[in-house]
Design a protein around this motif. Structure first.
Motif, PDB file in Angstrom:
ATOM      1  N   ALA A  84      36.929  -3.706   7.097  1.00 20.45           N
ATOM      2  CA  ALA A  84      38.363  -3.422   7.130  1.00 20.45           C
ATOM      3  C   ALA A  84      39.098  -4.447   7.985  1.00 20.45           C
ATOM      4  O   ALA A  84      40.150  -4.971   7.583  1.00 20.45           O
ATOM      5  CB  ALA A  84      38.599  -2.004   7.655  1.00 20.45           C
ATOM      6  N   GLY A  85      38.579  -4.739   9.150  1.00 18.29           N
ATOM      7  CA  GLY A  85      39.238  -5.708  10.024  1.00 18.29           C
ATOM      8  C   GLY A  85      39.174  -7.117   9.492  1.00 18.29           C
ATOM      9  O   GLY A  85      40.168  -7.862   9.535  1.00 18.29           O
ATOM     10  N   MET A  86      38.032  -7.511   8.956  1.00 19.45           N
ATOM     11  CA  MET A  86      37.881  -8.883   8.501  1.00 19.45           C
ATOM     12  C   MET A  86      38.675  -9.159   7.229  1.00 19.45           C
ATOM     13  O   MET A  86      39.260 -10.240   7.069  1.00 19.45           O
ATOM     14  CB  MET A  86      36.407  -9.212   8.318  1.00 19.45           C
ATOM     15  CG  MET A  86      35.612  -9.081   9.611  1.00 19.45           C
ATOM     16  SD  MET A  86      34.040  -9.966   9.591  1.00 19.45           S
ATOM     17  CE  MET A  86      34.599 -11.658   9.694  1.00 19.45           C
ATOM     18  N   VAL A  87      38.730  -8.191   6.333  1.00 21.70           N
ATOM     19  CA  VAL A  87      39.526  -8.367   5.115  1.00 21.70           C
ATOM     20  C   VAL A  87      41.008  -8.434   5.466  1.00 21.70           C
ATOM     21  O   VAL A  87      41.766  -9.249   4.905  1.00 21.70           O
ATOM     22  CB  VAL A  87      39.242  -7.227   4.124  1.00 21.70           C
ATOM     23  CG1 VAL A  87      40.277  -7.216   3.006  1.00 21.70           C
ATOM     24  CG2 VAL A  87      37.842  -7.364   3.543  1.00 21.70           C
ATOM     25  N   GLY A  91      43.330 -11.663   4.718  1.00 20.05           N
ATOM     26  CA  GLY A  91      44.545 -11.547   3.917  1.00 20.05           C
ATOM     27  C   GLY A  91      45.771 -12.050   4.649  1.00 20.05           C
ATOM     28  O   GLY A  91      46.615 -12.748   4.072  1.00 20.05           O
ATOM     29  N   LEU A  92      45.879 -11.720   5.921  1.00 23.09           N
ATOM     30  CA  LEU A  92      47.012 -12.194   6.716  1.00 23.09           C
ATOM     31  C   LEU A  92      46.986 -13.715   6.843  1.00 23.09           C
ATOM     32  O   LEU A  92      48.025 -14.381   6.719  1.00 23.09           O
ATOM     33  CB  LEU A  92      46.970 -11.566   8.106  1.00 23.09           C
ATOM     34  CG  LEU A  92      47.368 -10.098   8.220  1.00 23.09           C
ATOM     35  CD1 LEU A  92      47.070  -9.580   9.631  1.00 23.09           C
ATOM     36  CD2 LEU A  92      48.846  -9.908   7.882  1.00 23.09           C
ATOM     37  N   GLY A  93      45.804 -14.260   7.108  1.00 21.01           N
ATOM     38  CA  GLY A  93      45.705 -15.705   7.243  1.00 21.01           C
ATOM     39  C   GLY A  93      46.121 -16.428   5.982  1.00 21.01           C
ATOM     40  O   GLY A  93      46.820 -17.452   6.031  1.00 21.01           O
ATOM     41  N   VAL A 205      32.353 -14.708   8.355  1.00 22.76           N
ATOM     42  CA  VAL A 205      31.109 -14.057   7.958  1.00 22.76           C
ATOM     43  C   VAL A 205      30.828 -12.906   8.928  1.00 22.76           C
ATOM     44  O   VAL A 205      30.656 -13.141  10.128  1.00 22.76           O
ATOM     45  CB  VAL A 205      29.933 -15.044   7.966  1.00 22.76           C
ATOM     46  CG1 VAL A 205      28.639 -14.325   7.594  1.00 22.76           C
ATOM     47  CG2 VAL A 205      30.200 -16.202   7.024  1.00 22.76           C
ATOM     48  N   PRO A 206      30.782 -11.671   8.446  1.00 23.99           N
ATOM     49  CA  PRO A 206      30.526 -10.541   9.341  1.00 23.99           C
ATOM     50  C   PRO A 206      29.098 -10.540   9.864  1.00 23.99           C
ATOM     51  O   PRO A 206      28.161 -10.919   9.155  1.00 23.99           O
ATOM     52  CB  PRO A 206      30.799  -9.312   8.460  1.00 23.99           C
ATOM     53  CG  PRO A 206      30.599  -9.803   7.062  1.00 23.99           C
ATOM     54  CD  PRO A 206      31.021 -11.237   7.056  1.00 23.99           C
ATOM     55  N   LEU A 207      28.936 -10.117  11.108  1.00 24.04           N
ATOM     56  CA  LEU A 207      27.618 -10.030  11.728  1.00 24.04           C
ATOM     57  C   LEU A 207      27.062  -8.619  11.516  1.00 24.04           C
ATOM     58  O   LEU A 207      27.208  -7.746  12.360  1.00 24.04           O
ATOM     59  CB  LEU A 207      27.720 -10.335  13.229  1.00 24.04           C
ATOM     60  CG  LEU A 207      28.198 -11.745  13.603  1.00 24.04           C
ATOM     61  CD1 LEU A 207      28.460 -11.834  15.103  1.00 24.04           C
ATOM     62  CD2 LEU A 207      27.145 -12.765  13.189  1.00 24.04           C
ATOM     63  N   TYR A 208      26.426  -8.414  10.378  1.00 26.00           N
ATOM     64  CA  TYR A 208      25.847  -7.100  10.113  1.00 26.00           C
ATOM     65  C   TYR A 208      24.492  -6.935  10.811  1.00 26.00           C
ATOM     66  O   TYR A 208      24.125  -5.841  11.218  1.00 26.00           O
ATOM     67  CB  TYR A 208      25.658  -6.907   8.603  1.00 26.00           C
ATOM     68  CG  TYR A 208      26.946  -6.779   7.835  1.00 26.00           C
ATOM     69  CD1 TYR A 208      27.972  -5.967   8.289  1.00 26.00           C
ATOM     70  CD2 TYR A 208      27.133  -7.470   6.643  1.00 26.00           C
ATOM     71  CE1 TYR A 208      29.146  -5.835   7.579  1.00 26.00           C
ATOM     72  CE2 TYR A 208      28.305  -7.347   5.916  1.00 26.00           C
ATOM     73  CZ  TYR A 208      29.317  -6.531   6.378  1.00 26.00           C
ATOM     74  OH  TYR A 208      30.472  -6.408   5.672  1.00 26.00           O
ATOM     75  N   LEU A 209      23.732  -8.002  10.928  1.00 18.87           N
ATOM     76  CA  LEU A 209      22.423  -8.054  11.593  1.00 18.87           C
ATOM     77  C   LEU A 209      21.302  -7.323  10.863  1.00 18.87           C
ATOM     78  O   LEU A 209      20.141  -7.471  11.227  1.00 18.87           O
ATOM     79  CB  LEU A 209      22.511  -7.528  13.040  1.00 18.87           C
ATOM     80  CG  LEU A 209      23.443  -8.299  13.975  1.00 18.87           C
ATOM     81  CD1 LEU A 209      23.222  -7.830  15.416  1.00 18.87           C
ATOM     82  CD2 LEU A 209      23.239  -9.801  13.881  1.00 18.87           C
TER      83      LEU A 209
END
Length: 230
Positions: A84-87, A91-93, A205-209
């Protein structure tokens, strides 16, 4: 310069507008949160993040177009919340034509803590595990990683850890900081050198680990049909 800061890597939904000033020979970069909204609700990252950001901008007397850059927590964190935060940041960028800088959310927590000596940051990874890293003097010494708390505890003496922060800090036998999630100011402080230098941002790239619990469906098992009775 003005920086939008977003994070949804923990149960907290965080949005802020931060004033970032350049470093000088005698002082580090100045980082000041002009406005911030934080709500702890692990089921409402997508619903709350954008309203929080709009409230923040209104309170600070600025519009989206006034921001010079965007910083977003890249985790580690749960799949749904982190996306949610990364999308939203991506989008804002794209819409504002502003650079988006991902930052390890554990770095953001560490940068929010005024402590001396090595610091453990530990957040909830579920499955009786924690996301963790160790920091000292603004540098990450190890991590981010995911492990059982008892395995992390065995590493604390190796790094001389004196305190802990994050929502799972209380699991460890060291003094705990009150900081449990990344603040807008901490997120910007953690990535200030890159933002001020106008560096090319790292990929979002999200850090899911680790792999998600969900698995792609496999082919259905064949059904054995008995002989037709006459």
């Amino acid at each position: 310069m003005l920086v939008i800061a977003l994070d949804t890597s923990t149960p907290a939904v965080t949005a802020g507008l931060v004033a970032l000033g350049a470093a000088t020979d005698s002082a580090a970069a100045s980082v000041q949160a002009l406005s911030e909204r934080v709500t702890v609700n692990p089921r409402a990252h997508g619903e709350l993040l954008t309203p929080h950001l709009l409230d923040v901008l209104t309170e600070a007397g600025h519009g989206l177009g006034d921001a010079d850059a965007i910083v977003v927590g890249a985790g580690p964190g749960p799949f749904t919340g982190l996306r949610a935060g990364m999308v939203t940041a991506a989008g804002l960028g794209h819409a504002l034509d502003k650079p988006v800088y991902p930052v390890c959310s554990l770095d953001g927590i560490a940068a929010s803590c005024a402590v001396d000596g090595p610091l453990l940051v530990a957040t909830d990874a579920r499955r009786n595990e924690v996301y963790w890293s160790i920091h000292d003097a603004g540098e990450r010494l190890t991590g981010p990683a995911v492990a059982r708390p008892e395995d992390v505890a065995e590493r604390l003496a190796e790094f001389g850890v004196r305190s802990a922060a994050g929502e799972k800090a209380s699991l460890f036998d060291v003094p705990s900081s009150a900081t449990v999630s990344p603040s807008a100011e901490g997120l910007v402080r953690a990535t200030a050198p890159a933002v001020l230098a106008d560096d090319e941002p790292e990929p979002l790239v999200p850090l899911y680990l680790r792999r998600p619990d969900a698995q792609e469906p496999t082919a259905p098992k064949p059904v054995t049909v008995g002989r037709e009775r006459r």
